[in-house]
Design a protein around this motif. Structure first.
Motif, mmCIF file in Angstrom:
data_model
loop_
_atom_site.group_PDB
_atom_site.id
_atom_site.type_symbol
_atom_site.label_atom_id
_atom_site.label_comp_id
_atom_site.label_asym_id
_atom_site.label_seq_id
_atom_site.Cartn_x
_atom_site.Cartn_y
_atom_site.Cartn_z
ATOM 1 N N GLY A 1 5.201 10.910 2.810
ATOM 2 C CA GLY A 1 4.817 9.634 3.412
ATOM 3 C C GLY A 1 5.764 9.217 4.517
ATOM 4 O O GLY A 1 6.591 10.004 4.999
ATOM 5 N N ASN A 2 5.638 7.959 4.931
ATOM 6 C CA ASN A 2 6.449 7.418 6.024
ATOM 7 C C ASN A 2 7.564 6.540 5.475
ATOM 8 O O ASN A 2 7.328 5.729 4.576
ATOM 9 C CB ASN A 2 5.576 6.582 6.968
ATOM 10 C CG ASN A 2 4.478 7.417 7.610
ATOM 11 O OD1 ASN A 2 4.717 8.519 8.070
ATOM 12 N ND2 ASN A 2 3.271 6.880 7.626
ATOM 13 N N VAL A 3 8.748 6.683 6.022
ATOM 14 C CA VAL A 3 9.895 5.856 5.655
ATOM 15 C C VAL A 3 10.519 5.319 6.938
ATOM 16 O O VAL A 3 10.862 6.092 7.840
ATOM 17 C CB VAL A 3 10.949 6.657 4.863
ATOM 18 C CG1 VAL A 3 12.220 5.837 4.662
ATOM 19 C CG2 VAL A 3 10.386 7.070 3.506
ATOM 20 N N GLU A 4 10.634 3.992 7.015
ATOM 21 C CA GLU A 4 11.233 3.354 8.192
ATOM 22 C C GLU A 4 12.601 2.794 7.819
ATOM 23 O O GLU A 4 12.710 1.942 6.937
ATOM 24 C CB GLU A 4 10.327 2.254 8.710
ATOM 25 C CG GLU A 4 9.008 2.775 9.265
ATOM 26 C CD GLU A 4 8.140 1.651 9.818
ATOM 27 O OE1 GLU A 4 8.294 1.316 11.002
ATOM 28 O OE2 GLU A 4 7.317 1.134 9.056
ATOM 29 N N ILE A 5 13.624 3.295 8.498
ATOM 30 C CA ILE A 5 15.007 2.924 8.205
ATOM 31 C C ILE A 5 15.607 2.211 9.418
ATOM 32 O O ILE A 5 15.436 2.643 10.558
ATOM 33 C CB ILE A 5 15.851 4.179 7.882
ATOM 34 C CG1 ILE A 5 15.292 4.899 6.656
ATOM 35 C CG2 ILE A 5 17.325 3.807 7.665
ATOM 36 C CD1 ILE A 5 15.341 4.108 5.381
ATOM 37 N N GLY A 6 16.331 1.125 9.164
ATOM 38 C CA GLY A 6 17.058 0.433 10.220
ATOM 39 C C GLY A 6 18.537 0.785 10.154
ATOM 40 O O GLY A 6 19.041 1.192 9.104
ATOM 41 N N THR A 7 19.233 0.621 11.257
ATOM 42 C CA THR A 7 20.661 0.916 11.258
ATOM 43 C C THR A 7 21.375 0.176 12.377
ATOM 44 O O THR A 7 20.800 -0.061 13.446
ATOM 45 C CB THR A 7 20.919 2.430 11.414
ATOM 46 O OG1 THR A 7 22.339 2.676 11.404
ATOM 47 C CG2 THR A 7 20.348 2.962 12.722
ATOM 48 N N MET B 1 0.830 -1.200 0.000
ATOM 49 C CA MET B 1 0.000 0.000 0.000
ATOM 50 C C MET B 1 0.870 1.258 0.000
ATOM 51 O O MET B 1 0.617 2.214 -0.748
ATOM 52 C CB MET B 1 -0.924 -0.008 1.222
ATOM 53 C CG MET B 1 -1.794 1.239 1.346
ATOM 54 S SD MET B 1 -2.987 1.415 -0.007
ATOM 55 C CE MET B 1 -4.116 0.084 0.410
ATOM 56 N N LYS B 2 1.919 1.257 0.830
ATOM 57 C CA LYS B 2 2.839 2.398 0.883
ATOM 58 C C LYS B 2 3.536 2.574 -0.467
ATOM 59 O O LYS B 2 3.743 3.696 -0.930
ATOM 60 C CB LYS B 2 3.870 2.192 1.989
ATOM 61 C CG LYS B 2 3.323 2.336 3.394
ATOM 62 C CD LYS B 2 4.309 1.855 4.438
ATOM 63 C CE LYS B 2 5.594 2.624 4.402
ATOM 64 N NZ LYS B 2 6.551 2.157 5.440
#
Length: 292
Positions: free
Chosen positions: A90-96, A75-76
Motif C-alpha cells: 500500500g501507500n505510506v506518506e511520511i513527513g520529515t 480506508m487505508k
C-alpha cells in the motif's frame, strides 16, 4: 459519492488546479472536472473558487477536505489491517524535518525489505508536521521532540548535537550572535526555537531573521557570509569538512536535540508503519543488516 470522488477532490485541492490533478491521477481533465461538478451537486455547495491562477478551496471545501482526509485514512487503515504482517503493501506518506541525515538509510533499507509499499515523503517544520499527523494527512513524521500531545504517540529515533554554524572566518560565537542575521526555517522549526531560546538567555536581540525553505540554501548562505544558523552537527558536516563554514559548540541546555518519529494515537498501527518503526529502531542501534 464514491471514495474515488474524494480522492479526485483531494488532488484538485492540493494541486490547486484540475490539470494538476489530472496529471497526478493520470485522468483526462474533463473527467476530473465532471467529477468535481457532480460532487458539488450532491453536496449542494461550491467547493472551489475558480480564478485565472487555478482553484482554491471555499470554506465548505476546506470542511470537506477535513472529512475526506479522515475517510481516506480510515480506508487505508482497513486495507492495511488485512495485510500479510510480514509483507505489508500500500501507500505510506511520511513527513520529515529537513535535517534527518539517517533518513536515506532508513528509506533504502525499508524499500529493499518491503518493496510492495509505496513511500511518499513530505518535508516541513515540526509544528506543521505534528498537525498533519493529527489530522491524518500523514501516516507519521520525523520531528523535533519531545512531542507531548494526547493524540500523538512518539518513538525515539535519534539524539544529536546542535552547533552554531558561521562563516569560516568567524572567531567569536557571541559576536556572530550579536552582529549577524539569523538564517532559519519557518516558524515552528525546533532548531529555530532553540536558537531563539539561546538568544533570550544571553539577552541578545537578533539583528534580523531571514527565513529559508531548504537546509542547502541556509548553509550556502552562511558560507557566503550572509548570517549564522543552528543545526545538527551532522547536517553541517560536509560544509565544515570542505572548509566552507565554521561550527561552534553551544551551551548544553541548548545543544542537545532529539528527533522522534510520531504517529496518530487514534489510528490503527498498520503493518507497514510497524515495520517502518522497526527499521528506525534498528538504525538508531546501528544494527541494520546490509542491503543486498
Amino acid at each position: 459519492m464514491e471514495i474515488s470522488d474524494l480522492i479526485i477532490f483531494q488532488s484538485v485541492a492540493k494541486q490547486g488546479s484540475v490539470s494538476g490533478a489530472a496529471r497526478q491521477l493520470n485522468y483526462v481533465q474533463s473527467n476530473v472536472t465532471a467529477r468535481i461538478k457532480q460532487l458539488e451537486k450532491e453536496l449542494h455547495t461550491s467547493l472551489f473558487y475558480r480564478h485565472s491562477r487555478g482553484m482554491t478551496l471555499t470554506p465548505e471545501g476546506k470542511r470537506l477536505l477535513e472529512y475526506s482526509d479522515k475517510i481516506i485514512f480510515t480506508m487505508k487503515e482497513m486495507q492495511s489491517a488485512f495485510q500479510d504482517p510480514d509483507h505489508p503493501a500500500g501507500n505510506v506518506e511520511i513527513g520529515t524535518v529537513e535535517t534527518v541525515f539517517r533518513l536515506p538509510q532508513i528509506l533504502s533499507v525499508y524499500y529493499h525489505r518491503y518493496p510492495m509499499v509505496d513511500l511518499s515523503l513530505v518535508t516541513g517544520v515540526t509544528e506543521e508536521l505534528v498537525q498533519d499527523v493529527i489530522n491524518h494527512r500523514l501516516d507519521g513524521a520525523f520531528v523535533t521532540g519531545p512531542v507531548i500531545h494526547p493524540q500523538i504517540v512518539q518513538h525515539e529515533a535519534f539524539e544529536e548535537k546542535l552547533v552554531l554554524v558561521t562563516h569560516k572566518s568567524a572567531t567569536s560565537p557571541l559576536d556572530e550572535l550579536t552582529n549577524k542575521p539569523l538564517l532559519v526555517f519557518g516558524s515552528g522549526c525546533g532548531y529555530r526555537s532553540k536558537l531563539e531560546q539561546w538568544l533570550q538567555l544571553e539577552g541578545i536581540t537578533p539583528v534580523k531573521k531571514i527565513e529559508f525553505g531548504t537546509l542547502e540554501t541556509i548553509l550556502g548562505s552562511v558560507a557566503a557570509g550572509l548570517g549564522i544558523t543552528l543545526v545538527p552537527e551532522s547536517a553541517a558536516a560536509t560544509f565544515r569538512e570542505l572548509g566552507k563554514v565554521g561550527a561552534y559548540s553551544v551551551p548544553e541546555e541548548i545543544g542537545q536535540i532529539r528527533t522522534v518519529f510520531i504517529r496518530s494515537a487514534e489510528s490503527f498501527l498498520t503493518n507497514s508503519i510497524q515495520k517502518f518503526i522497526e527499521v528506525i529502531e534498528a538504525t538508531s542501534k546501528e544494527q541494520l543488516s546490509p542491503i543486498g
